[in-house]
Design a protein around this motif. Sequence first.
Motif, PDB file in Angstrom:
ATOM      1  N   HIS A 248     -24.619  43.050   0.977  1.00 16.62           N
ATOM      2  CA  HIS A 248     -25.441  43.662   2.011  1.00 16.62           C
ATOM      3  C   HIS A 248     -25.298  42.858   3.300  1.00 16.62           C
ATOM      4  N   SER A 249     -26.077  43.217   4.317  1.00 18.88           N
ATOM      5  CA  SER A 249     -25.983  42.556   5.624  1.00 18.88           C
ATOM      6  C   SER A 249     -27.360  42.131   6.111  1.00 18.88           C
ATOM      7  N   THR A 250     -27.367  41.124   6.980  1.00 17.61           N
ATOM      8  CA  THR A 250     -28.598  40.715   7.652  1.00 17.61           C
ATOM      9  C   THR A 250     -28.684  41.411   9.012  1.00 17.61           C
ATOM     10  N   THR A 251     -29.833  41.272   9.635  1.00 20.03           N
ATOM     11  CA  THR A 251     -30.001  41.840  10.975  1.00 20.03           C
ATOM     12  C   THR A 251     -28.998  41.231  11.949  1.00 20.03           C
ATOM     13  N   ILE A 252     -28.801  39.930  11.836  1.00 19.26           N
ATOM     14  CA  ILE A 252     -27.864  39.231  12.718  1.00 19.26           C
ATOM     15  C   ILE A 252     -26.441  39.732  12.506  1.00 19.26           C
ATOM     16  N   GLN A 253     -26.056  39.894  11.258  1.00 15.44           N
ATOM     17  CA  GLN A 253     -24.696  40.352  10.951  1.00 15.44           C
ATOM     18  C   GLN A 253     -24.464  41.775  11.452  1.00 15.44           C
ATOM     19  N   ALA A 254     -25.474  42.628  11.329  1.00 16.35           N
ATOM     20  CA  ALA A 254     -25.349  43.986  11.850  1.00 16.35           C
ATOM     21  C   ALA A 254     -25.167  43.966  13.366  1.00 16.35           C
ATOM     22  N   ALA A 255     -25.916  43.099  14.034  1.00 18.65           N
ATOM     23  CA  ALA A 255     -25.806  42.981  15.491  1.00 18.65           C
ATOM     24  C   ALA A 255     -24.437  42.454  15.895  1.00 18.65           C
ATOM     25  N   GLU A 256     -23.910  41.526  15.130  1.00 19.67           N
ATOM     26  CA  GLU A 256     -22.584  40.990  15.431  1.00 19.67           C
ATOM     27  C   GLU A 256     -21.513  42.067  15.262  1.00 19.67           C
ATOM     28  N   ILE A 257     -21.666  42.921  14.257  1.00 18.66           N
ATOM     29  CA  ILE A 257     -20.734  44.034  14.058  1.00 18.66           C
ATOM     30  C   ILE A 257     -20.756  44.948  15.273  1.00 18.66           C
ATOM     31  N   ALA A 258     -21.959  45.285  15.745  1.00 22.30           N
ATOM     32  CA  ALA A 258     -22.080  46.164  16.919  1.00 22.30           C
ATOM     33  C   ALA A 258     -21.420  45.537  18.135  1.00 22.30           C
ATOM     34  N   LYS A 259     -21.609  44.232  18.301  1.00 20.34           N
ATOM     35  CA  LYS A 259     -21.023  43.529  19.443  1.00 20.34           C
ATOM     36  C   LYS A 259     -19.502  43.509  19.352  1.00 20.34           C
ATOM     37  N   GLN A 260     -18.976  43.196  18.180  1.00 21.34           N
ATOM     38  CA  GLN A 260     -17.521  43.147  18.000  1.00 21.34           C
ATOM     39  C   GLN A 260     -16.891  44.527  18.161  1.00 21.34           C
ATOM     40  N   ALA A 261     -17.628  45.560  17.788  1.00 22.18           N
ATOM     41  CA  ALA A 261     -17.104  46.922  17.862  1.00 22.18           C
ATOM     42  C   ALA A 261     -17.255  47.525  19.254  1.00 22.18           C
ATOM     43  N   ASN A 262     -17.891  46.792  20.163  1.00 25.64           N
ATOM     44  CA  ASN A 262     -18.148  47.302  21.512  1.00 25.64           C
ATOM     45  C   ASN A 262     -18.958  48.602  21.469  1.00 25.64           C
ATOM     46  N   ALA A 263     -19.893  48.657  20.526  1.00 26.90           N
ATOM     47  CA  ALA A 263     -20.781  49.818  20.444  1.00 26.90           C
ATOM     48  C   ALA A 263     -21.764  49.773  21.608  1.00 26.90           C
ATOM     49  N   LYS A 264     -22.281  50.940  21.965  1.00 24.45           N
ATOM     50  CA  LYS A 264     -23.243  50.989  23.065  1.00 24.45           C
ATOM     51  C   LYS A 264     -24.676  50.816  22.583  1.00 24.45           C
ATOM     52  N   ARG A 265     -24.927  51.161  21.327  1.00 23.14           N
ATOM     53  CA  ARG A 265     -26.302  51.166  20.823  1.00 23.14           C
ATOM     54  C   ARG A 265     -26.284  50.952  19.317  1.00 23.14           C
ATOM     55  N   LEU A 266     -27.268  50.201  18.822  1.00 29.01           N
ATOM     56  CA  LEU A 266     -27.361  49.895  17.388  1.00 29.01           C
ATOM     57  C   LEU A 266     -28.753  50.252  16.882  1.00 29.01           C
ATOM     58  N   ILE A 267     -28.806  50.927  15.735  1.00 33.41           N
ATOM     59  CA  ILE A 267     -30.082  51.155  15.049  1.00 33.41           C
ATOM     60  C   ILE A 267     -29.983  50.527  13.666  1.00 33.41           C
ATOM     61  N   LEU A 268     -30.918  49.632  13.376  1.00 35.89           N
ATOM     62  CA  LEU A 268     -30.967  48.960  12.076  1.00 35.89           C
ATOM     63  C   LEU A 268     -31.657  49.861  11.063  1.00 35.89           C
ATOM     64  N   VAL A 287     -31.787  41.517  18.487  1.00 32.14           N
ATOM     65  CA  VAL A 287     -31.693  41.710  19.941  1.00 32.14           C
ATOM     66  C   VAL A 287     -31.102  40.486  20.624  1.00 32.14           C
ATOM     67  N   ARG A 288     -31.312  39.312  20.062  1.00 34.02           N
ATOM     68  CA  ARG A 288     -30.740  38.093  20.648  1.00 34.02           C
ATOM     69  C   ARG A 288     -29.211  38.143  20.638  1.00 34.02           C
ATOM     70  N   VAL A 289     -28.660  38.854  19.674  1.00 36.82           N
ATOM     71  CA  VAL A 289     -27.201  38.955  19.543  1.00 36.82           C
ATOM     72  C   VAL A 289     -26.674  40.202  20.248  1.00 36.82           C
ATOM     73  N   PHE A 290     -27.377  41.323  20.068  1.00 29.70           N
ATOM     74  CA  PHE A 290     -26.953  42.597  20.658  1.00 29.70           C
ATOM     75  C   PHE A 290     -28.186  43.246  21.263  1.00 29.70           C
ATOM     76  N   ASN A 291     -28.235  43.252  22.577  1.00 30.07           N
ATOM     77  CA  ASN A 291     -29.471  43.606  23.274  1.00 30.07           C
ATOM     78  C   ASN A 291     -29.947  45.033  22.995  1.00 30.07           C
ATOM     79  N   ASN A 292     -29.048  45.997  22.970  1.00 29.13           N
ATOM     80  CA  ASN A 292     -29.446  47.397  22.828  1.00 29.13           C
ATOM     81  C   ASN A 292     -29.586  47.769  21.347  1.00 29.13           C
ATOM     82  N   THR A 293     -30.541  47.111  20.697  1.00 26.26           N
ATOM     83  CA  THR A 293     -30.786  47.310  19.268  1.00 26.26           C
ATOM     84  C   THR A 293     -32.183  47.887  19.063  1.00 26.26           C
ATOM     85  N   GLU A 294     -32.279  48.832  18.130  1.00 27.85           N
ATOM     86  CA  GLU A 294     -33.562  49.381  17.714  1.00 27.85           C
ATOM     87  C   GLU A 294     -33.644  49.305  16.193  1.00 27.85           C
ATOM     88  N   LEU A 295     -34.858  49.420  15.656  1.00 30.77           N
ATOM     89  CA  LEU A 295     -35.051  49.360  14.213  1.00 30.77           C
ATOM     90  C   LEU A 295     -35.772  50.620  13.765  1.00 30.77           C
TER      91      LEU A 295
END
Length: 309
Positions: A248-268, A287-295
């Motif tokens: 599985h993944s943590t919140t931080i790891q999900a945010a890092e994936i979004a950042k590496q993928a150059n996604a515009k928006r992430l929903i956890l 949000v500390r890793v990928f600012n445009n994150t929602e849960l």
Amino acid sequence: MEIHFLGTGAGIPSKGRNVSSLALRFMTNREGDVWLFDCGESTQHQILHTNLKLWQISKIFISHMHGDHLYGLPGVLGSRSFQGGENPLTVYGPKGIHEFVTVALETSRTYLKYPLEIVEYDDGYTENDEGYKIEAALLEHVIPSFGIRITEPLQPGRLLVEKLKEIKVPPGPVYQKLKEGETVTMDDGRTLHGADFIDEAQPGRVVTICGDTRPSKKTVQLAQNSDLLIHEATFAEGMEEQAIDYFHSTTIQAAEIAKQANAKRLILNHISSRYYERSEELLESAVRVFNNTELAHDLDVFHLIKRKN
């Protein structure tokens, strides 16, 4: 587009979160068509709390064969028929989904009034449906688990109203004809070609929805330049080793994936019940890793607007 989260929990249902299911609703191009992603237990009951209808669902994507992602499927298929659904439905999933659905319907003697197609996809599966590209990629989980990427067709360019006003073309039906690319002859004898007054077509939006997975290069590839990435976040920051061990993944790891993928928006999504009262903490860490994150919480509805030219 609207994204309705029907179940946002992990593993088993809890008082605060049902097990996995979300619906993607097309608001314009496909006239309210609904695609369902995963179908955990009580999905059809969750739908009763929304403005969605079972007959609107034309596609169901099952990410993997764990019960919290598909035990609600036989009920949805049966109730869709009982409620008058007669339009075709396609169920997608990994190897085994055909047997699961067939056995469930046959042993319960459930008769469907609509055509049902079952597609078993593998890594790299692609399909084009009325210009919408569907791609499946195998991620990293205990059993085969897939992510799905949906890409809209090219969106028509906007009508260059300013240009029309400059040559003194008044608003009216002529604008609609030009927007549709037609050639129009004006009362004063001028001939206007729609192509001359339409901006360049724009790429369609991209939505990537991941099943259960630990951090994976395949996820980054699948989600590249997505307008929206929906990614599991079963564990909190600081539990990276446990996340890897349990696939599985943590919140931080999900945010890092979004950042590496150059996604515009992430929903956890896919949040463990152990964090029932810690949603803000989970969100803040991502949000500390990928600012445009929602849960996401159960019954949340998120809107994805069209790209601006």
